[in-house]
Write a protein that holds these residues in place. Structure first.
Motif, PDB file in Angstrom:
ATOM      1  N   PRO A 166       0.838  -1.205   0.000  1.00  0.00           N
ATOM      2  CA  PRO A 166       0.000   0.000   0.000  1.00  0.00           C
ATOM      3  C   PRO A 166       0.875   1.258   0.000  1.00  0.00           C
ATOM      4  CG  PRO A 166      -0.740  -1.571   1.666  1.00  0.00           C
ATOM      5  CD  PRO A 166       0.577  -2.071   1.169  1.00  0.00           C
ATOM      6  N   HIS A 167       0.471   2.253  -0.776  1.00  0.00           N
ATOM      7  CA  HIS A 167       1.242   3.497  -0.803  1.00  0.00           C
ATOM      8  C   HIS A 167       0.769   4.439   0.296  1.00  0.00           C
ATOM      9  CE1 HIS A 167      -1.946   5.999  -2.559  1.00  0.00           C
ATOM     10  NE2 HIS A 167      -2.211   5.013  -3.398  1.00  0.00           N
ATOM     11  N   MET A 168       1.564   5.488   0.548  1.00  0.00           N
ATOM     12  CA  MET A 168       1.284   6.402   1.656  1.00  0.00           C
ATOM     13  C   MET A 168       0.702   7.745   1.210  1.00  0.00           C
ATOM     14  SD  MET A 168       4.491   6.624   0.460  1.00  0.00           S
ATOM     15  CE  MET A 168       5.286   5.288   1.349  1.00  0.00           C
ATOM     16  N   VAL A 169       0.327   7.869  -0.051  1.00  0.00           N
ATOM     17  CA  VAL A 169      -0.241   9.127  -0.539  1.00  0.00           C
ATOM     18  C   VAL A 169      -1.693   9.210  -0.077  1.00  0.00           C
ATOM     19  CG1 VAL A 169      -0.634  10.596  -2.540  1.00  0.00           C
ATOM     20  CG2 VAL A 169       1.261   8.947  -2.557  1.00  0.00           C
ATOM     21  N   ASP A 170      -2.017  10.230   0.692  1.00  0.00           N
ATOM     22  CA  ASP A 170      -3.397  10.399   1.168  1.00  0.00           C
ATOM     23  C   ASP A 170      -3.779  11.877   1.059  1.00  0.00           C
ATOM     24  OD1 ASP A 170      -2.534  11.829   3.517  1.00  0.00           O
ATOM     25  OD2 ASP A 170      -2.204   9.949   4.553  1.00  0.00           O
ATOM     26  N   PRO A 171      -5.074  12.187   1.159  1.00  0.00           N
ATOM     27  CA  PRO A 171      -5.507  13.571   0.946  1.00  0.00           C
ATOM     28  C   PRO A 171      -4.865  14.582   1.888  1.00  0.00           C
ATOM     29  CG  PRO A 171      -7.385  12.095   0.753  1.00  0.00           C
ATOM     30  CD  PRO A 171      -6.241  11.264   1.246  1.00  0.00           C
ATOM     31  N   VAL A 172      -4.651  14.213   3.141  1.00  0.00           N
ATOM     32  CA  VAL A 172      -4.059  15.158   4.093  1.00  0.00           C
ATOM     33  C   VAL A 172      -2.648  15.521   3.651  1.00  0.00           C
ATOM     34  CG1 VAL A 172      -3.260  15.456   6.462  1.00  0.00           C
ATOM     35  CG2 VAL A 172      -5.476  14.385   6.019  1.00  0.00           C
ATOM     36  N   ARG A 173      -1.863  14.533   3.278  1.00  0.00           N
ATOM     37  CA  ARG A 173      -0.497  14.814   2.858  1.00  0.00           C
ATOM     38  C   ARG A 173      -0.480  15.561   1.517  1.00  0.00           C
ATOM     39  NH1 ARG A 173       2.817   9.442   5.140  1.00  0.00           N
ATOM     40  NH2 ARG A 173       0.853   8.513   5.763  1.00  0.00           N
ATOM     41  N   VAL A 174      -1.402  15.221   0.641  1.00  0.00           N
ATOM     42  CA  VAL A 174      -1.441  15.921  -0.651  1.00  0.00           C
ATOM     43  C   VAL A 174      -1.669  17.411  -0.445  1.00  0.00           C
ATOM     44  CG1 VAL A 174      -2.754  16.216  -2.783  1.00  0.00           C
ATOM     45  CG2 VAL A 174      -2.130  13.915  -2.010  1.00  0.00           C
ATOM     46  N   ARG A 175      -2.563  17.785   0.443  1.00  0.00           N
ATOM     47  CA  ARG A 175      -2.818  19.213   0.656  1.00  0.00           C
ATOM     48  C   ARG A 175      -1.565  19.925   1.176  1.00  0.00           C
ATOM     49  NH1 ARG A 175      -8.239  17.481   0.942  1.00  0.00           N
ATOM     50  NH2 ARG A 175      -8.080  16.496   2.983  1.00  0.00           N
ATOM     51  N   LEU A 176      -0.711  19.208   1.879  1.00  0.00           N
ATOM     52  CA  LEU A 176       0.527  19.797   2.379  1.00  0.00           C
ATOM     53  C   LEU A 176       1.562  19.990   1.272  1.00  0.00           C
ATOM     54  CD1 LEU A 176       0.784  17.793   5.710  1.00  0.00           C
ATOM     55  CD2 LEU A 176       0.370  20.252   5.501  1.00  0.00           C
ATOM     56  N   THR A 177       1.341  19.382   0.112  1.00  0.00           N
ATOM     57  CA  THR A 177       2.250  19.585  -1.016  1.00  0.00           C
ATOM     58  C   THR A 177       1.915  20.854  -1.809  1.00  0.00           C
ATOM     59  OG1 THR A 177       0.980  18.366  -2.715  1.00  0.00           O
ATOM     60  CG2 THR A 177       2.442  17.072  -1.277  1.00  0.00           C
ATOM     61  N   LEU A 178       0.759  21.448  -1.556  1.00  0.00           N
ATOM     62  CA  LEU A 178       0.316  22.569  -2.391  1.00  0.00           C
ATOM     63  C   LEU A 178       1.253  23.786  -2.362  1.00  0.00           C
ATOM     64  CD1 LEU A 178      -3.581  22.559  -2.034  1.00  0.00           C
ATOM     65  CD2 LEU A 178      -2.190  21.863  -3.996  1.00  0.00           C
ATOM     66  N   PRO A 179       1.836  24.160  -1.218  1.00  0.00           N
ATOM     67  CA  PRO A 179       2.754  25.314  -1.273  1.00  0.00           C
ATOM     68  C   PRO A 179       3.874  25.116  -2.284  1.00  0.00           C
ATOM     69  CG  PRO A 179       2.187  24.839   0.996  1.00  0.00           C
ATOM     70  CD  PRO A 179       1.612  23.719   0.175  1.00  0.00           C
ATOM     71  N   PHE A 180       4.440  23.916  -2.339  1.00  0.00           N
ATOM     72  CA  PHE A 180       5.477  23.653  -3.327  1.00  0.00           C
ATOM     73  C   PHE A 180       4.904  23.582  -4.732  1.00  0.00           C
ATOM     74  CE2 PHE A 180       7.516  20.318  -5.939  1.00  0.00           C
ATOM     75  CZ  PHE A 180       8.665  21.027  -6.287  1.00  0.00           C
ATOM     76  N   MET A 181       3.805  22.887  -4.905  1.00  0.00           N
ATOM     77  CA  MET A 181       3.238  22.721  -6.240  1.00  0.00           C
ATOM     78  C   MET A 181       2.911  24.072  -6.859  1.00  0.00           C
ATOM     79  SD  MET A 181       3.279  19.438  -6.675  1.00  0.00           S
ATOM     80  CE  MET A 181       2.150  19.054  -8.000  1.00  0.00           C
ATOM     81  N   VAL A 182       2.317  24.957  -6.077  1.00  0.00           N
ATOM     82  CA  VAL A 182       1.953  26.279  -6.594  1.00  0.00           C
ATOM     83  C   VAL A 182       3.197  27.057  -7.007  1.00  0.00           C
ATOM     84  CG1 VAL A 182       1.047  28.531  -5.869  1.00  0.00           C
ATOM     85  CG2 VAL A 182      -0.265  26.451  -5.421  1.00  0.00           C
TER      86      VAL A 182
END
Length: 280
Positions: A166-182
């Motif tokens: 199972p991978h560890m990508v989940d919605p909570v962690r994804v939202r924390l990537t937004l500062p970098f993604m933007v």
């Protein structure tokens, strides 16, 4: 100086003031979960689906990247390509060739230790808004932490696929990537694909998280606020968003599975959006 446990507690106590809420814990647990996957790997020479690297090479790359970001967070500048996807890929291959370790246990330990070193560096009292030079351009330590998490999630996903775990990508962690993604999106825009484009996008993640992208004659401006009167609104399931952004998921397949929706005055712009960017 206090015991290691006391020092760790002190460092962690300052992190909420320096990183977005939940980011330090996400970095720590993601590194630990990747390490657990590696320690259970029967063969680090196994191929990784979609990549030319083996499990051991992905793990070695993660260990190197975590160390580089820890050094950058501590104030030590590093060069690693010029920020373009091609140059970063070339720098990755050069760095791997100079680092022969491919065994699971040493690499697992390095990944965890260097993630902790990053958090220690952030907690060390450097100015929170200090601009640092990174492989993806200038950013402060909070955005750098988002970058570190994004990078670990992408390659953690790769390892999970290779090891059938199972991978560890989940919605909570994804939202924390937004500062970098933007911050990174203008840097990874494909100028050929966006040539002459004039369009305003509002991008919303299910459950929270959003950003806007405005193209003017092909040049994007990306921010956390949505544009007025967007031409197209895109709504995505968060895990799908990150996997698409990192090139691990087909936009066509995601739309077919009902993970992505687009509407607005020009809804046909929605399916074109992922092709405007190239993941490093």
């Amino acid at each position: 100086m206090g015991s290691p446990a006391e020092q760790e507690h002190g460092a962690r106590g300052t992190l909420p003031e320096r990183l977005p809420e939940g980011l330090a814990e996400a970095i720590r647990t993601t590194a630990e979960e990747i390490a657990q996957q590696l320690r259970a790997a029967p063969d680090t020479g196994a191929p990784v689906p979609g990549l030319t690297w083996t499990v051991g090479e992905v793990a070695a790359h993660l260990a190197q990247a975590n160390a580089l970001m820890a050094d950058v967070a501590a104030g030590t500048p590093h060069t690693h390509g010029d920020g373009t996807p091609q140059s970063i890929a070339a720098a990755n291959e050069e760095a791997l060739a100079a680092f022969p370790e491919r065994a699971a246990e040493p690499l697992a330990a390095l990944i965890v230790a260097q993630a902790a070193a990053f958090l220690d560096a952030v907690a060390a009292g450097h100015p929170a808004d200090e601009t640092l030079m990174t492989p993806m351009g200038p950013m402060n330590r909070a955005v750098l932490g988002s970058y570190l998490l994004t990078h670990m999630l992408g390659h953690g996903y790769d390892l999970a696929r290779a090891l059938k775990r199972p991978h560890m990508v989940d919605p909570v962690r994804v939202r924390l990537t937004l500062p970098f993604m933007v911050q990174a999106m203008p840097r990874v825009t494909d100028a050929t694909a966006t040539a002459g484009l004039n369009a305003r996008y509002a991008v919303r993640l299910w459950g929270g998280g959003r950003f806007g992208v405005t193209f003017t004659d092909g040049t994007p401006v990306v921010g956390h606020e949505l544009p007025d009167r967007p031409d197209c609104t895109i709504s995505l399931e968060p895990v799908t968003f990150l996997l698409m952004a990192l090139g691990r998921c087909s936009p066509v397949g995601a739309m077919a599975r009902g993970r992505v929706f687009a509407w607005g005055r020009k809804p046909w712009l929605g399916p074109r959006f992922p092709a405007y960017f190239r993941a490093p």
